[in-house]
Design a protein around this motif. Structure first.
Motif, mmCIF file in Angstrom:
data_model
loop_
_atom_site.group_PDB
_atom_site.id
_atom_site.type_symbol
_atom_site.label_atom_id
_atom_site.label_comp_id
_atom_site.label_asym_id
_atom_site.label_seq_id
_atom_site.Cartn_x
_atom_site.Cartn_y
_atom_site.Cartn_z
ATOM 1 N N GLU A 56 27.817 0.177 11.555
ATOM 2 C CA GLU A 56 28.706 -0.962 11.300
ATOM 3 C C GLU A 56 30.163 -0.536 11.144
ATOM 4 O O GLU A 56 31.018 -1.369 10.852
ATOM 5 N N SER A 57 30.449 0.739 11.351
ATOM 6 C CA SER A 57 31.819 1.219 11.144
ATOM 7 C C SER A 57 32.738 0.737 12.260
ATOM 8 O O SER A 57 32.299 0.413 13.364
ATOM 9 N N VAL A 58 34.021 0.706 11.976
ATOM 10 C CA VAL A 58 34.999 0.242 12.953
ATOM 11 C C VAL A 58 34.986 1.119 14.203
ATOM 12 O O VAL A 58 35.147 0.620 15.315
ATOM 13 N N LEU A 59 34.758 2.418 14.064
ATOM 14 C CA LEU A 59 34.735 3.289 15.243
ATOM 15 C C LEU A 59 33.533 2.990 16.129
ATOM 16 O O LEU A 59 33.652 2.983 17.356
ATOM 17 N N ASP A 60 32.377 2.739 15.528
ATOM 18 C CA ASP A 60 31.209 2.384 16.331
ATOM 19 C C ASP A 60 31.398 1.038 17.019
ATOM 20 O O ASP A 60 30.987 0.848 18.161
ATOM 21 N N GLN A 61 32.028 0.090 16.337
ATOM 22 C CA GLN A 61 32.318 -1.201 16.953
ATOM 23 C C GLN A 61 33.268 -1.033 18.136
ATOM 24 O O GLN A 61 33.084 -1.642 19.188
ATOM 25 N N LYS A 62 34.277 -0.169 17.976
ATOM 26 C CA LYS A 62 35.220 0.075 19.053
ATOM 27 C C LYS A 62 34.518 0.725 20.249
ATOM 28 O O LYS A 62 34.804 0.401 21.396
ATOM 29 N N MET A 63 33.589 1.645 19.983
ATOM 30 C CA MET A 63 32.857 2.308 21.064
ATOM 31 C C MET A 63 31.976 1.306 21.808
ATOM 32 O O MET A 63 31.795 1.418 23.019
ATOM 33 N N ALA A 64 31.426 0.327 21.106
ATOM 34 C CA ALA A 64 30.597 -0.689 21.751
ATOM 35 C C ALA A 64 31.444 -1.590 22.652
ATOM 36 O O ALA A 64 31.008 -1.992 23.724
ATOM 37 N N GLU A 65 32.662 -1.876 22.219
ATOM 38 C CA GLU A 65 33.552 -2.768 22.969
ATOM 39 C C GLU A 65 34.218 -2.067 24.155
ATOM 40 O O GLU A 65 34.392 -2.665 25.201
ATOM 41 N N ALA A 66 34.605 -0.822 23.963
ATOM 42 C CA ALA A 66 35.319 -0.061 25.004
ATOM 43 C C ALA A 66 34.864 1.393 24.938
ATOM 44 O O ALA A 66 35.530 2.225 24.324
ATOM 45 N N PRO A 67 33.714 1.702 25.530
ATOM 46 C CA PRO A 67 33.147 3.051 25.410
ATOM 47 C C PRO A 67 34.069 4.139 25.962
ATOM 48 O O PRO A 67 34.744 3.945 26.964
ATOM 49 N N LEU A 68 34.069 5.261 25.273
ATOM 50 C CA LEU A 68 34.745 6.468 25.730
ATOM 51 C C LEU A 68 33.669 7.447 26.190
ATOM 52 O O LEU A 68 32.492 7.271 25.877
#
Length: 108
Positions: A56-68
């Motif tokens: 649920e962390s912001v970094l995991d959410q960001k990875m789900a939205e725009a994967p690196l």
């Protein structure tokens, strides 16, 4: 006071992460030559609850939205900057280290 971390990575892009403690949050600003990182996000806040990671962390959410790519060092560097800015890693220790490295010892 802010924490700044610079990355020169194998992909050829350069990135600077600037972390600033603002109340209960840590504000992250990323300067980068990477278009994928620009889509991932260059200005966002990391809450205290996010500092230990997790789904649920912001970094995991960001990875789900725009994967690196899995080899991208930026998410780990963002977390290191947050930990430094929140006193969870000693700034004196980091200053003494100067840099962390990935060394490709043997490539055949």
């Amino acid at each position: 006071m802010a924490t700044e971390i610079s990355l020169n990575t194998i992909c050829g892009h350069t990135t600077k992460i600037i972390a600033t403690k603002e109340g209960k949050n840590t504000h992250i600003h990323i300067k980068t030559t990477c278009e994928k990182l620009r889509k991932w996000g260059t200005d966002f806040d990391v809450e205290m609850k996010d500092l230990m990671g997790g789904p649920e962390s912001v970094l995991d959410q960001k990875m789900a939205e725009a994967p690196l790519t899995p080899t991208c060092l930026v998410p780990a560097a963002v977390m290191n900057a947050c930990w430094l800015e929140n006193g969870m890693i000693s700034k004196n220790l980091a200053r003494g280290m100067g840099k962390m490295e990935i060394i490709f010892d043997k490539l055949e």
